[in-house]
Scaffold this motif. Structure first.
Motif, mmCIF file in Angstrom:
data_model
loop_
_atom_site.group_PDB
_atom_site.id
_atom_site.type_symbol
_atom_site.label_atom_id
_atom_site.label_comp_id
_atom_site.label_asym_id
_atom_site.label_seq_id
_atom_site.Cartn_x
_atom_site.Cartn_y
_atom_site.Cartn_z
ATOM 1 N N CYS A 1 28.214 -2.172 60.489
ATOM 2 C CA CYS A 1 29.455 -1.716 59.926
ATOM 3 C C CYS A 1 30.270 -1.038 61.107
ATOM 4 N N GLU A 2 31.660 -0.885 60.908
ATOM 5 C CA GLU A 2 32.447 -0.456 61.834
ATOM 6 C C GLU A 2 33.328 0.711 61.328
ATOM 7 N N GLY A 3 34.189 1.378 62.075
ATOM 8 C CA GLY A 3 35.063 2.493 61.415
ATOM 9 C C GLY A 3 34.447 3.829 61.571
ATOM 10 N N GLU A 4 34.924 4.509 60.521
ATOM 11 C CA GLU A 4 34.458 5.962 60.397
ATOM 12 C C GLU A 4 33.029 6.257 60.251
ATOM 13 N N VAL A 5 32.288 5.194 59.642
ATOM 14 C CA VAL A 5 30.796 5.417 59.399
ATOM 15 C C VAL A 5 30.261 5.236 60.866
ATOM 16 N N ALA A 6 30.575 4.182 61.498
ATOM 17 C CA ALA A 6 29.863 3.937 62.667
ATOM 18 C C ALA A 6 30.193 4.889 63.650
ATOM 19 N N ASP A 7 31.276 5.492 63.637
ATOM 20 C CA ASP A 7 31.611 6.441 64.705
ATOM 21 C C ASP A 7 31.025 7.786 64.341
ATOM 22 N N ARG A 8 30.799 8.098 62.993
ATOM 23 C CA ARG A 8 30.008 9.375 62.536
ATOM 24 C C ARG A 8 28.657 9.152 63.193
ATOM 25 N N ALA A 9 27.940 8.058 62.875
ATOM 26 C CA ALA A 9 26.563 7.699 63.380
ATOM 27 C C ALA A 9 26.396 7.900 64.891
ATOM 28 N N GLU A 10 27.556 7.372 65.425
ATOM 29 C CA GLU A 10 27.595 7.368 66.964
ATOM 30 C C GLU A 10 27.674 8.945 67.523
ATOM 31 N N GLU A 11 28.265 9.800 66.653
ATOM 32 C CA GLU A 11 28.163 11.299 67.100
ATOM 33 C C GLU A 11 26.878 11.625 66.936
ATOM 34 N N ILE A 12 26.291 11.499 65.869
ATOM 35 C CA ILE A 12 24.759 12.063 65.456
ATOM 36 C C ILE A 12 23.929 11.333 66.622
ATOM 37 N N GLY A 13 23.919 10.126 66.835
ATOM 38 C CA GLY A 13 23.212 9.403 67.680
ATOM 39 C C GLY A 13 23.368 10.122 69.262
ATOM 40 N N SER A 14 24.407 10.698 69.565
ATOM 41 C CA SER A 14 24.849 11.201 70.910
ATOM 42 C C SER A 14 24.018 12.322 70.947
ATOM 43 N N THR A 15 23.419 13.136 70.031
ATOM 44 C CA THR A 15 22.655 14.259 70.305
ATOM 45 C C THR A 15 21.217 13.929 70.468
ATOM 46 N N GLY A 16 20.940 12.666 70.529
ATOM 47 C CA GLY A 16 19.358 12.079 70.788
ATOM 48 C C GLY A 16 18.553 11.884 69.423
ATOM 49 N N ARG A 17 19.219 11.825 68.131
ATOM 50 C CA ARG A 17 18.705 11.733 66.985
ATOM 51 C C ARG A 17 18.786 10.229 66.691
ATOM 52 N N ARG A 18 17.717 9.721 65.896
ATOM 53 C CA ARG A 18 18.046 8.258 65.508
ATOM 54 C C ARG A 18 18.622 8.245 64.117
ATOM 55 N N VAL A 19 19.619 7.201 64.046
ATOM 56 C CA VAL A 19 20.478 6.880 62.612
ATOM 57 C C VAL A 19 20.334 5.793 61.956
ATOM 58 N N LEU A 20 19.744 5.598 60.963
ATOM 59 C CA LEU A 20 19.846 4.251 60.242
ATOM 60 C C LEU A 20 20.846 4.295 59.070
ATOM 61 N N LEU A 21 21.422 3.134 58.517
ATOM 62 C CA LEU A 21 22.273 3.088 57.541
ATOM 63 C C LEU A 21 21.664 2.327 56.449
ATOM 64 N N LEU A 22 21.930 3.080 55.447
ATOM 65 C CA LEU A 22 21.470 2.621 53.956
ATOM 66 C C LEU A 22 22.762 1.844 53.239
ATOM 67 N N ALA A 23 22.709 0.548 53.171
ATOM 68 C CA ALA A 23 23.896 -0.202 52.694
ATOM 69 C C ALA A 23 23.368 -1.177 51.641
ATOM 70 N N THR A 24 24.404 -1.741 50.699
ATOM 71 C CA THR A 24 24.260 -2.893 50.127
ATOM 72 C C THR A 24 24.938 -4.194 50.899
ATOM 73 N N ALA A 25 24.670 -5.207 50.372
ATOM 74 C CA ALA A 25 25.094 -6.421 51.153
ATOM 75 C C ALA A 25 25.643 -7.414 50.029
ATOM 76 N N SER A 26 26.645 -8.282 50.383
ATOM 77 C CA SER A 26 27.164 -9.334 49.539
ATOM 78 C C SER A 26 26.192 -10.328 49.488
ATOM 79 N N GLU A 27 25.388 -10.914 50.702
ATOM 80 C CA GLU A 27 24.521 -11.968 50.871
ATOM 81 C C GLU A 27 23.125 -11.608 50.766
ATOM 82 N N ARG A 28 22.479 -12.717 50.146
ATOM 83 C CA ARG A 28 20.970 -12.490 50.258
ATOM 84 C C ARG A 28 20.443 -12.520 51.688
#
Length: 789
Positions: free
Chosen positions: A388-415
């Protein structure tokens, strides 16, 4: 296709073993004990020495043939060291080799690869290597990479009925296949056998030494014939004396110890690294270690531990119950959880009632996400900045910049099995994983910086996270590069890779391209890795280093395996390579100096028609105490200098002028003491004694310059050599034993003066040639750190 979940029965396995239908592969160390004995006894050097010893033996003067002991010493030490190295490799290879899982009597069990029999049902999971050829029986999104066989890096989906070949490895999914070809019949049976083979294949060092030996062998023939004619035509000379003087001219031409010390240094390197749980799968890898200028290291498993913990779950406009339910279903749907899923599984229990699954996509380094399509929705788990992009990606980037690993849980429209997957993504939650830094990583990185070895941290994780972890270890880094922004491979790409130190979001193919880019800039690249995504880069690197707990595929293609997974072992690995190659180059200068002055003296004696100045025992003593013993001791010492190409050129740059000066000094003393005419026996003995003094003084000074920069024990070694020779000439018993006559002080004084002049000439040449080669000559240096000795 029906699946026989029982596999073979114990009786069927026993029947196949009795019929020889077993995956029997060559010895792990490549050579049997008989082969090792034969290879160390039947050598070119031993053959030359044996012929010369027999020449002395027929004269009855056996004491003059003491150099023949070198045959026994060369062979014995070589055999012992290689057998020790073989035993070390065999023991380590048992730990490091692939252990496939087979189903027998309905039970899954791990066995060694050599125990697989025809028709065995073999289970494979991500990262495992296919050890025999077979046919897929069942597959759960099974993808296999055959790049080790075909060079093609794209993973191939495998369905029931498809063939799999030994040497390929599983990228994602799981499956079972039935063994159809085992042992020598398999397509790539030798590939896994080579993984722990004690090899003596080509290297610059060995090629240089073999070239020198070939030249020496051809020189021996004309020089030997010339000396035979001259020595046998001398007046008042018995045939026994003629044989002895001819032999004494030829023996020092043979650099016998150089071959021994090279083999021994390689074998000792294998043993020393084996004690640190480092499996050297190819012996020339020792040479590659010494040339490493860049180490490419993955973050996970190298700078951080494999284990992860789920720190927190950040909900994103989603019902926490929905998130918990989705995670429970994803855990239940994953038969082979990776480290991230294991961390989630430690907090979230698998669902009691799994949802029906329509499609599943295991995690791969190329996609950066995994997912499952259930009946009512598709759920994904992967990199936030990829999905994804935008605010969620930026927030994940901010957390990741501290050395922690970040995963996104999401739903998708395609199989997830759709070509257009994932389609439209709706973020549901961020999963923050904590990673533990290795306690030894900071010291290891600091060592490489001190040794002028660059470290490139190359990871598939978020770039900011990789940079934060690297900085937290006290490493100064510049800009952190997101590999997705890199240009296509080319000069610009190579420049960025060469300049930057940390890279995130790197794909497996990019890792391979980075290795090639660094090599194009003249670097010798060592690549460390443990996962399937590292295989291509490990294969192309100058030196592949795999972690012992990593996939069997990475262990198969690497030259070095760190069986205890300690990144801190790598400095010892590099130091061992430098010690071996640096010391062999140092002692090679001694042996070739002896060869050169021996050739000049033999030719001069033949062309001038005069007796050779020395007896075989003279050259044996000089060879042992000026070259042999000092060279042996120096070959075992620490050496921190990085190896460079041009071994033969640099060695001859010291050996040729040194050999010429030694020969010129000896000839000056010899001709000045006896002239070109026939002389009485006592004059011949006095001239030979004075010539031997000159030879010892100048040859030992070559030892003194080769030993530089001095540390206390090298200086003591040179002092001992001079002290030993002084004692030899002073004691009556050694004078009789060596047929020396020091009664003519004028002759002896002349030899000493010429020797001093020769020593001064060697000293001047050493300083001048060092400047010409662009080196900084140093008299004194610091010993290697104790921690690496």
């Amino acid at each position: 296709m029906p699946v026989d979940v029982q596999g073979l029965t114990s009786e069927e396995v026993a029947d196949r073993v009795a019929r020889g239908q077993v995956n029997t592969l060559p010895s792990r160390s490549g050579r049997s004990t008989l082969d090792i004995v034969r290879a160390n006894v039947l050598t070119r050097v031993n053959a030359i020495l044996f012929v010369l010893f027999m020449c002395v033996a027929v004269t009855g003067h056996f004491i003059q043939g003491i150099f023949g002991l070198l045959i026994v010493v060369n062979s014995t030490i070589g055999i012992i060291q290689e057998l020790r190295a073989k035993r070390t490799l065999d023991n380590l290879a048992v730990v490091g080799e692939a252990h496939p899982t087979v189903i027998r009597d309905g039970v899954a069990r791990q066995i060694v690869r050599d125990e697989v029999v025809l028709d065995d049902l073999i289970v494979v999971t991500p990262g495992e290597q296919v050890v025999v050829d077979g046919v897929v029986v069942d597959a759960d999104y099974l993808e296999v990479d055959e790049s080790l066989l075909t060079g093609e890096s794209d993973a191939l989906a495998k369905e029931p009925g498809d063939r799999v070949l030994s040497g390929s490895f599983v990228v994602s999914g799981t499956g079972r296949y039935r063994a159809e070809k085992v042992g020598a019949d398999a397509y790539a049976a030798q590939l896994t056998a080579q993984a722990a083979k004690f090899t003596l294949v080509s290297s610059e060092l060995r090629q240089g030494i073999n070239k020198i030996l070939k030249y020496v062998t051809w020189l021996l023939i004309p020089v030997g014939l010339l000396n035979i004619v001259v020595q046998f035509t001398q007046p008042d000379t018995t045939w026994q004396e003629a044989v002895l003087r001819t032999t004494s001219a030829l023996v020092p031409m043979v650099p016998e110890g150089l071959v021994l010390l090279t083999s021994m240094a390689f074998a000792l390197g294998v043993i020393r690294l084996g004690r640190r749980n480092c499996l050297v799968q190819e012996l020339p890898a020792i040479e590659g270690l010494a040339r490493v200028s860049v180490v490419c290291a993955d973050k996970t498993g190298t700078l951080t531990e494999h284990a992860l913990t789920l720190g927190e779950i950040i909900h994103l406009d989603a019902d926490p119950a929905e998130v918990s339910a989705a995670l429970a279903q994803l855990v239940a749907a994953d038969p082979t959880p990776n480290a991230s899923m294991q961390a989630i599984n430690a907090v979230v229990e698998p669902a009691d009632r799994p949802w029906p699954i329509l499609a599943r996509a295991p995690f791969t380094s190329a996609k950066k996400f995994s997912g499952v399509t259930f009946e009512h929705a598709t759920w994904l788990l992967g990199a936030a900045d990829v999905l994804c992009e935008g605010e969620v990606a930026d927030r994940a980037e901010e957390i990741g910049s501290t050395g922690r690993r970040v995963l996104l849980l999401a739903t998708a429209s395609e199989r997830v099995d759709s070509a257009s997957a994932p389609g439209a993504v709706v973020p549901k939650a961020l999963l923050v994983l904590d990673q533990v830094k290795r306690t030894d990583a900071a010291d290891t990185l600091r060592y490489f910086q001190e040794q002028n070895v660059e470290v490139k941290v190359i990871s598939g994780d978020n770039a900011a996270s990789v940079g934060a972890v690297t900085r937290s270890l006290g490493v100064e880094i510049g800009e952190v590069v997101d590999a997705r922004t890199l240009p296509e491979p080319g000069p610009e790409f190579a420049g960025i890779v060469d300049d930057a130190d940390v890279f995130g979001r790197v794909t497996p193919e990019q890792k391979r391209q980075m290795v090639e880019a660094l090599q194009s800039r003249g670097h010798s690249v060592a690549m460390t890795g443990d996962g399937v995504n590292d295989v291509l880069a490990l294969k192309d690197a100058d030196l592949g280093v795999a972690m012992g707990s990593g996939s069997s595929a990475t262990r198969a293609v690497a030259q070095i395996v760190l069986l205890d997974d300690k990144f801190a072992s790598l400095p010892h690995v590099v130091a061992e390579g430098r010690r071996v190659i640096g010391n062999i180059e140092r002692v090679a200068k001694l042996f070739l100096t002896k060869t050169i002055y021996a050739v000049i003296l033999a030719l001069a004696a033949g062309l001038l028609g005069i007796p050779n100045p020395f007896l075989p025992l003279h050259v044996t003593v000089v060879g042992w105490f000026t070259i042999g013993i000092p060279a042996f001791l120096m070959s075992l010492a620490p050496n921190r200098e990085r190896a460079r190409p041009g071994f033969v050129r640099r060695t001859l740059a010291v050996a040729i002028p040194g050999g010429i000066v030694v020969a010129a000094g000896a000839l000056t003393t010899y001709l000045g003491s006896r002239g070109l005419h026939d002389v009485p026996d006592h004059i011949q003995t006095q001239a030979s004694t004075a010539t031997l003094i000159t030879l010892i003084m100048t040859a030992t000074w070559v030892l003194s310059v080769v030993a530089r920069p001095y540390v206390w024990w090298r200086a003591a070694l040179v002092a001992f050599a001079y002290g030993f020779y002084f004692t030899v000439f002073a004691l009556p018993v050694s004078q009789r034993w060596l047929s020396l006559d020091v009664s003519n002080l004028q002759t002896i004084g002349f030899g000493v003066i010429v020797g001093l002049i020769g020593m001064a000439a060697i000293e001047v040449i050493w300083w001048v040639t060092a400047v010409i080669r662009g080196e900084t000559p140093r008299l004194w240096g610091q010993p290697a750190k104790a921690s690496l000795e």
